[in-house]
Motif scaffolding. Structure first.
Motif, PDB file in Angstrom:
ATOM      1  N   ASP A   9       0.852  -1.183   0.000  1.00 41.27           N
ATOM      2  CA  ASP A   9       0.000   0.000   0.000  1.00 41.27           C
ATOM      3  C   ASP A   9       0.894   1.241   0.000  1.00 41.27           C
ATOM      4  OD1 ASP A   9      -1.676   2.182   0.776  1.00 41.27           O
ATOM      5  OD2 ASP A   9      -3.131   0.742   1.541  1.00 41.27           O
ATOM      6  N   PRO A  10       0.756   2.147  -0.984  1.00 40.41           N
ATOM      7  CA  PRO A  10       1.619   3.338  -1.032  1.00 40.41           C
ATOM      8  C   PRO A  10       1.444   4.261   0.165  1.00 40.41           C
ATOM      9  CG  PRO A  10      -0.163   3.491  -2.645  1.00 40.41           C
ATOM     10  CD  PRO A  10      -0.182   2.093  -2.123  1.00 40.41           C
ATOM     11  N   SER A  11       0.339   4.130   0.911  1.00 40.14           N
ATOM     12  CA  SER A  11       0.155   4.942   2.105  1.00 40.14           C
ATOM     13  C   SER A  11       0.914   4.372   3.300  1.00 40.14           C
ATOM     14  CB  SER A  11      -1.331   5.057   2.457  1.00 40.14           C
ATOM     15  OG  SER A  11      -1.851   3.798   2.856  1.00 40.14           O
ATOM     16  N   LEU A  12       1.518   3.192   3.111  1.00 36.14           N
ATOM     17  CA  LEU A  12       2.255   2.539   4.193  1.00 36.14           C
ATOM     18  C   LEU A  12       3.720   2.306   3.853  1.00 36.14           C
ATOM     19  CD1 LEU A  12      -0.367  -0.223   5.136  1.00 36.14           C
ATOM     20  CD2 LEU A  12       0.031   1.930   6.323  1.00 36.14           C
ATOM     21  N   TYR A  13       4.104   2.684   2.657  1.00 36.85           N
ATOM     22  CA  TYR A  13       5.439   2.275   2.198  1.00 36.85           C
ATOM     23  C   TYR A  13       6.096   3.351   1.350  1.00 36.85           C
ATOM     24  CZ  TYR A  13       8.943  -0.280  -0.533  1.00 36.85           C
ATOM     25  OH  TYR A  13      10.107  -0.684  -1.137  1.00 36.85           O
ATOM     26  N   ASN A  14       7.375   3.569   1.570  1.00 41.06           N
ATOM     27  CA  ASN A  14       8.261   4.218   0.617  1.00 41.06           C
ATOM     28  C   ASN A  14       9.674   3.702   0.905  1.00 41.06           C
ATOM     29  OD1 ASN A  14       9.422   5.741   2.683  1.00 41.06           O
ATOM     30  ND2 ASN A  14       8.301   7.612   2.166  1.00 41.06           N
ATOM     31  N   GLU A  15      10.662   4.199   0.183  1.00 44.23           N
ATOM     32  CA  GLU A  15      12.004   3.630   0.306  1.00 44.23           C
ATOM     33  C   GLU A  15      12.604   3.833   1.694  1.00 44.23           C
ATOM     34  OE1 GLU A  15      14.609   4.852  -2.778  1.00 44.23           O
ATOM     35  OE2 GLU A  15      13.394   4.002  -4.402  1.00 44.23           O
ATOM     36  N   ASP A  16      12.253   4.925   2.371  1.00 47.64           N
ATOM     37  CA  ASP A  16      12.807   5.160   3.701  1.00 47.64           C
ATOM     38  C   ASP A  16      12.165   4.267   4.759  1.00 47.64           C
ATOM     39  OD1 ASP A  16      14.777   7.304   3.361  1.00 47.64           O
ATOM     40  OD2 ASP A  16      13.073   8.502   2.713  1.00 47.64           O
ATOM     41  N   LEU A  17      10.939   3.821   4.516  1.00 53.15           N
ATOM     42  CA  LEU A  17      10.251   2.942   5.453  1.00 53.15           C
ATOM     43  C   LEU A  17      10.467   1.465   5.130  1.00 53.15           C
ATOM     44  CD1 LEU A  17       6.795   4.786   5.768  1.00 53.15           C
ATOM     45  CD2 LEU A  17       8.738   4.902   7.341  1.00 53.15           C
ATOM     46  N   ALA A  18      10.976   1.187   3.943  1.00 53.84           N
ATOM     47  CA  ALA A  18      11.165  -0.207   3.516  1.00 53.84           C
ATOM     48  C   ALA A  18      12.272  -0.871   4.320  1.00 53.84           C
ATOM     49  CB  ALA A  18      11.518  -0.242   2.032  1.00 53.84           C
ATOM     50  N   PRO A  19      12.253  -2.203   4.386  1.00 56.04           N
ATOM     51  CA  PRO A  19      13.356  -2.907   5.053  1.00 56.04           C
ATOM     52  C   PRO A  19      14.688  -2.574   4.390  1.00 56.04           C
ATOM     53  CG  PRO A  19      11.526  -4.400   4.612  1.00 56.04           C
ATOM     54  CD  PRO A  19      11.211  -3.121   3.894  1.00 56.04           C
ATOM     55  N   VAL A  20      15.698  -2.348   5.191  1.00 61.85           N
ATOM     56  CA  VAL A  20      17.025  -2.029   4.667  1.00 61.85           C
ATOM     57  C   VAL A  20      17.590  -3.259   3.951  1.00 61.85           C
ATOM     58  CG1 VAL A  20      19.391  -1.388   5.282  1.00 61.85           C
ATOM     59  CG2 VAL A  20      17.450  -0.325   6.457  1.00 61.85           C
ATOM     60  N   SER A  21      18.052  -3.074   2.736  1.00 58.85           N
ATOM     61  CA  SER A  21      18.610  -4.181   1.970  1.00 58.85           C
ATOM     62  C   SER A  21      19.973  -4.580   2.537  1.00 58.85           C
ATOM     63  CB  SER A  21      18.745  -3.794   0.499  1.00 58.85           C
ATOM     64  OG  SER A  21      19.571  -2.644   0.365  1.00 58.85           O
ATOM     65  N   PRO A  22      20.406  -5.819   2.327  1.00 59.06           N
ATOM     66  CA  PRO A  22      21.679  -6.291   2.899  1.00 59.06           C
ATOM     67  C   PRO A  22      22.874  -5.426   2.525  1.00 59.06           C
ATOM     68  CG  PRO A  22      20.404  -8.147   2.087  1.00 59.06           C
ATOM     69  CD  PRO A  22      19.676  -6.910   1.649  1.00 59.06           C
ATOM     70  N   GLU A  23      22.918  -4.915   1.294  1.00 60.01           N
ATOM     71  CA  GLU A  23      24.075  -4.126   0.885  1.00 60.01           C
ATOM     72  C   GLU A  23      24.132  -2.770   1.591  1.00 60.01           C
ATOM     73  OE1 GLU A  23      20.863  -3.624  -2.332  1.00 60.01           O
ATOM     74  OE2 GLU A  23      21.736  -5.241  -1.132  1.00 60.01           O
ATOM     75  N   LYS A  24      23.017  -2.314   2.163  1.00 59.27           N
ATOM     76  CA  LYS A  24      23.000  -1.043   2.882  1.00 59.27           C
ATOM     77  C   LYS A  24      23.171  -1.222   4.389  1.00 59.27           C
ATOM     78  CE  LYS A  24      20.220   1.497  -0.502  1.00 59.27           C
ATOM     79  NZ  LYS A  24      18.975   2.283  -0.735  1.00 59.27           N
ATOM     80  N   ASP A 333       9.503   9.430  11.734  1.00 56.94           N
ATOM     81  CA  ASP A 333       8.118   9.532  12.179  1.00 56.94           C
ATOM     82  C   ASP A 333       7.272  10.303  11.171  1.00 56.94           C
ATOM     83  OD1 ASP A 333       8.902   8.192  14.424  1.00 56.94           O
ATOM     84  OD2 ASP A 333       9.035   9.976  15.699  1.00 56.94           O
ATOM     85  N   LEU A 334       7.809  11.406  10.654  1.00 58.14           N
ATOM     86  CA  LEU A 334       7.074  12.201   9.673  1.00 58.14           C
ATOM     87  C   LEU A 334       6.930  11.458   8.350  1.00 58.14           C
ATOM     88  CD1 LEU A 334       8.622  15.726  10.363  1.00 58.14           C
ATOM     89  CD2 LEU A 334       6.308  14.976  10.908  1.00 58.14           C
ATOM     90  N   VAL A 335       7.963  10.720   7.961  1.00 55.12           N
ATOM     91  CA  VAL A 335       7.870   9.903   6.747  1.00 55.12           C
ATOM     92  C   VAL A 335       6.759   8.877   6.904  1.00 55.12           C
ATOM     93  CG1 VAL A 335       9.031   8.148   5.353  1.00 55.12           C
ATOM     94  CG2 VAL A 335      10.249  10.218   6.001  1.00 55.12           C
ATOM     95  N   ASN A 336       6.643   8.296   8.091  1.00 62.50           N
ATOM     96  CA  ASN A 336       5.606   7.305   8.345  1.00 62.50           C
ATOM     97  C   ASN A 336       4.211   7.922   8.234  1.00 62.50           C
ATOM     98  OD1 ASN A 336       4.826   4.539   9.559  1.00 62.50           O
ATOM     99  ND2 ASN A 336       3.812   5.984  10.940  1.00 62.50           N
ATOM    100  N   MET A 337       4.061   9.194   8.636  1.00 64.45           N
ATOM    101  CA  MET A 337       2.760   9.841   8.564  1.00 64.45           C
ATOM    102  C   MET A 337       2.388  10.243   7.138  1.00 64.45           C
ATOM    103  SD  MET A 337       2.926  12.349  11.908  1.00 64.45           S
ATOM    104  CE  MET A 337       3.249  11.698  13.556  1.00 64.45           C
ATOM    105  N   PHE A 338       3.418  10.608   6.342  1.00 60.35           N
ATOM    106  CA  PHE A 338       3.155  11.064   4.977  1.00 60.35           C
ATOM    107  C   PHE A 338       4.106  10.375   3.999  1.00 60.35           C
ATOM    108  CE2 PHE A 338       2.358  14.535   7.995  1.00 60.35           C
ATOM    109  CZ  PHE A 338       0.993  14.741   7.794  1.00 60.35           C
TER     110      PHE A 338
END
Length: 484
Positions: A9-24, A333-338
């Motif tokens: 759901d785009p209202s629950l996800y973006n790259e900053d909220l996504a699980p950190v990939s192993p290379e990062k 926190d703000l990324v999570n809200m918007f």
């Protein structure tokens, strides 16, 4: 980018909220150690440790108190950091497991509010140190204070704007800029602190009178003060207990984050406390009184070089703790809200602007009242930490379904995105935290609000979630519709 078995759901996800990939996942134990160095080595921590002597403790009692408080604190930190390191998720996302997608916004909002308020206070204090540096370097700087703009002298306005821009510069390149800044800022502060220790030992011809001063607290009186000070030391970091996953999500391994925090938090905190006590003992010899405020201590030196270097150290220390403790969390926190509109950098810059709008120069003289309010709010976050720990260890058995964090119809939907059992537990924990304010006969319990909220909130949640039917999904939801 992480792939999902279900559409997210785009209202629950973006790259900053996504699980950190192993290379990062690049943070080693050294990075966690230096981050904690940067957060621990600050004016408040210095004054707190030094003031234990003023309460009547001996040096050994003061060190014992600091050790116990930090042992409890690192245990709480590590317990709440495992999920972040395991799944690469930040605090606002992990909170969805217990509270639901919508319900998580309640603790996230209050955590963000507290962090931004603390940022505003620390940033203004750092601006004063920066103004002192500029006053020592620029002729006529202090005379600018005669011209007032928006409630402060022109020199302070320039210092405030410059200091706020320094925060923006660090945040502007994301979490990696934070990591690199803390890598040198934390150790630099402790090196400069060691210089003051050398001065103290020189003027005191040894460890000074404070190390031979007997305790004025004995028996039950000591243990009463001990309990209050331990709770106070823990309470000052209660907000970090919540958002520690924001950092551990980048850990190379669980070992890195545990070892790094174990060295960086209790290790450097105890060392820094010891240093502050040594320096304070030196001020007794040099000035005839205990000077526990490092800004005042620097003012006692008449050398412009010492004043500039000392105030620069305070500027770096404030920047270090403010970025790590009070900007990273509200940014997520703000990324999570918007999530559709914000990323880490944008959210961090917004937090900086909001912190400026709090206008700390207008109420900083009443900081004692502000700190009391913030500590009460921070103590109120104890139940949230208890609920999250109970959910991960007792209810979920350390296993999360990652897809469910990002799908509105997933396992953390509960009742249209709200988990009533978590809200009831939060209410019970808050009642336990503040029962001492509501019932005068129980006023002493308020001194242990963080502990009470943590245990009551967590225990209540574990009991409610393991009894009765599973509330994950009901057809008769009392709220309907997907998350907007």
């Amino acid at each position: 980018m992480t792939s999902f078995t279900q559409p997210y759901d785009p209202s629950l996800y973006n790259e900053d909220l996504a699980p950190v990939s192993p290379e990062k996942k690049t943070w080693s134990w050294v990075n966690f150690t230096t981050v904690w160095m940067g957060m621990v080595h600050n004016i408040v921590s210095y004054e707190t440790a030094a003031s234990l002597l003023g309460l009547g403790m001996s040096v050994s009692q003061a060190i014992f108190t600091v050790v116990v408080a930090n042992a409890i604190l690192i245990l709480a930190m590590c317990l709440n950091s495992v999920a972040g390191a395991k799944y690469g998720l930040p605090f606002p996302v992990l909170a969805r497991a217990a509270f639901g997608h919508r319900g998580a916004q309640i603790p996230v909002f209050f955590r963000a509010f507290v962090a931004i308020f603390w940022f505003s206070i620390q940033a203004y204090a750092g601006s004063e140190a920066l103004s002192t540096v500029l006053g020592a370097l620029i002729p006529g700087w202090n005379q600018l204070g005669a011209h007032h703009v928006i409630g402060m002298g022109l020199n302070m306005l320039i210092a405030v704007l410059a200091f706020w821009l320094l925060h923006a510069w660090i945040v502007s390149h994301g979490i990696e800029r934070v990591r690199h800044f803390e890598l040198w800022a934390g150790p630099l502060v402790i090196v400069l602190g060691l210089g003051l220790v050398g001065w103290a030992l020189s003027v005191a011809h040894g460890f000074g009178p404070a190390f031979s001063e007997p305790s004025r607290l004995h028996g039950a009186k000591f243990w009463s003060v001990f309990g209050l000070t331990v709770t106070g030391l823990i309470g000052s970091w209660s907000t970090l207990v919540l958002n520690i996953p924001d950092f551990t999500r980048f850990a190379r391994s669980q070992k890195d984050q545990v070892v790094g925090q174990a060295v960086g938090l209790p290790g450097t905190a105890i060392l820094f406390s010891f240093m502050s006590i040594v320096i304070t003992s030196g001020t007794l010899i040099a000035f005839g009184k205990a000077v526990i405020d490092p800004v005042q201590l620097i003012g006692h030196f008449h050398s412009p070089v010492v004043q500039v270097l000392g105030c620069l150290a305070l500027v770096v220390a404030t920047l270090s703790v403010n970025v790590a403790a009070n900007l990273v969390s509200p940014a997520y926190d703000l990324v999570n809200m918007f999530p559709k509109r914000l990323n880490f950098v944008r959210a961090g810059l917004i937090a900086i602007v909001v912190g400026f709008l709090f206008a700390p120069w207008a109420w900083y003289d009443n900081a004692g009242v502000i700190f009391s309010v913030l500590n009460a709010i921070g103590g109120g976050l104890g139940p949230v930490a208890g609920i999250m720990m109970a959910d991960f260890y007792l209810v979920r058995k350390r296993q999360y379904e990652v897809d469910a964090f990002y799908t509105a119809d997933g396992g953390f939907r509960y009742r249209a995105g709200w988990n009533p059992k978590a809200l009831v537990s939060l209410g019970a924990g808050l009642l336990a935290s503040f029962i001492g304010l509501l019932a005068p006969s129980l006023s002493e319990l308020y001194n242990y609000s963080w502990f009470l909220g943590l245990f009551v909130g967590g225990l209540c949640y574990a009991m409610l979630m393991t009894l009765g039917e599973d509330p994950v999904r009901h057809e008769d939801d009392w709220l309907v519709g997907d998350i907007e």
